[in-house]
Design an enzyme around this catalytic site. Sequence first.
Site, PDB file in Angstrom:
ATOM      1  N   SER A   1       5.531   1.438  -0.920  1.00 20.90           N
ATOM      2  CA  SER A   1       4.885   1.875   0.318  1.00 20.90           C
ATOM      3  C   SER A   1       5.905   2.554   1.244  1.00 20.90           C
ATOM      4  CB  SER A   1       4.204   0.676   0.997  1.00 20.90           C
ATOM      5  OG  SER A   1       3.448   1.080   2.104  1.00 20.90           O
TER       6      SER A   1
ATOM      7  N   ASP B   1      12.148  14.325  19.714  1.00 19.09           N
ATOM      8  CA  ASP B   1      13.388  14.827  19.127  1.00 19.09           C
ATOM      9  C   ASP B   1      13.851  13.941  17.968  1.00 19.09           C
ATOM     10  OD1 ASP B   1      14.052  12.639  20.652  1.00 19.09           O
ATOM     11  OD2 ASP B   1      15.813  13.545  21.608  1.00 19.09           O
TER      12      ASP B   1
ATOM     13  N   HIS C   1      -3.192  -0.325  -3.179  1.00 20.85           N
ATOM     14  CA  HIS C   1      -1.871  -0.099  -2.595  1.00 20.85           C
ATOM     15  C   HIS C   1      -0.901  -1.244  -2.876  1.00 20.85           C
ATOM     16  CE1 HIS C   1       0.889   1.777   0.282  1.00 20.85           C
ATOM     17  NE2 HIS C   1       1.114   0.578   0.768  1.00 20.85           N
TER      18      HIS C   1
END
Length: 425
Positions: free
Chosen positions: A142, A351, A404
């Site tokens: 994951s 940023d 998953h």
Amino acid sequence: MQKIYKTDGLLFKSHLFSVPLNYNDSHQEKITVYAREVVKQNHEHDNLPWLVYLQGGPGFPSPRPTSNSGWLKQALTKYRVLLLDQRGTGKSSPISHQTLSDKTSEQQTEYLSYFRANNIVKDAEFIREALNIKQWAILGQSFGGFCALHYLSYYPESLTRAYLTGGIPPITGHADNVYRATYKRVLAKNNGFFTRFPNAQQQCVDIANFLLDNDVRLPNGQRFTVEQFQLWGINLGRGGGDLAMYYILDEAFIDVGGKPELSYSFLNQMLLEQSYQTNPIYAILHESIYCQHEASNWSAQRVRSEYPQFNYAKGEDFFFTGEMVYPWMFDQLHCLQPLKVAAELLAAKDDWFNLYDAQQLVNNTVPVVAAVYVDDMYVDYDLSCQTVAGLNHAKVWVTNEYEHNGLGVAGDVILSKLMTLADNL
């Protein structure tokens, strides 16, 4: 002193490292990173190759094995394994409302900005050099796969091969694209759940209406709301999660003096499901894992407006949400409240360091093998395929047999398959 213990034919050895919080200013603040070495007892002194396990999340520690089983058993047939507690988790300078209580919101923001994949991988490199290891393999589950793609982008010379399970991230585009895809998959999982368990829709509606009409408290004193109940849908993306949810729903109400009440056992389970309380990185930095020089600006919350089905009102069908983080969580969840301002500032941060080098991945020479789950609710299949198309020297096993959490359910089978693919790549 190094802690060593043995169980089930395995030897476990603890390692502690003092690493820079900010690798661009390595003479300033230090944090501790913990890793647990695992090897078969009869191979303790053998010169085995190393495999580093990168846990999913973000914000969760490496497994604490109690036996030689699952993917670990398969890995130990070939490797000496290092279970890394990623910075901020487990025994690695853990992040919580308690450990950050001595910092201002601005200090919390600055501190937390160093806990993304780029610094997790720098920690791994620090450890590799400290242990005098020339190269090693990595296994990323994951979010651990997201870390692996960063590793392949910036430190490929340190890797012998990379195994990925349910963890191939989109490397371009805004987080909004991720959540548009994810909401569609969550809707499909909801439809599947309510089709499989026809009376579950009415059970969920009854619970939601009860929460709207009453001041219901979780065992920690926190008011339990419809929005929090919807978060429970994260389990729809795990193999067997839907059945487990149904059993809990079926026993949610009890009779108290002739009136229905939500049982303590149900409410306690709902609190236990809020892992954001004990692992706040999962909430605070979740959206940032998709950010490259841009702000998320609460992407999941904004994109949710495109899917009005998730805004429950009486008389309408109920839908669970999934692995999404919302700003209201920092108002409602007790252990997230002290981190609200920091979360807002990090959501606006534009940023962020670029996590991936697309050109390096195009030129990649490290063998990469990946299990990609067609029905993955957490990591979108189509977006994963787009990334794979630009990843050289990679082989993908596409399957709809597992969800998953396949590595945790059938890890020996999955890793065995990947190891065979890598040997033939």
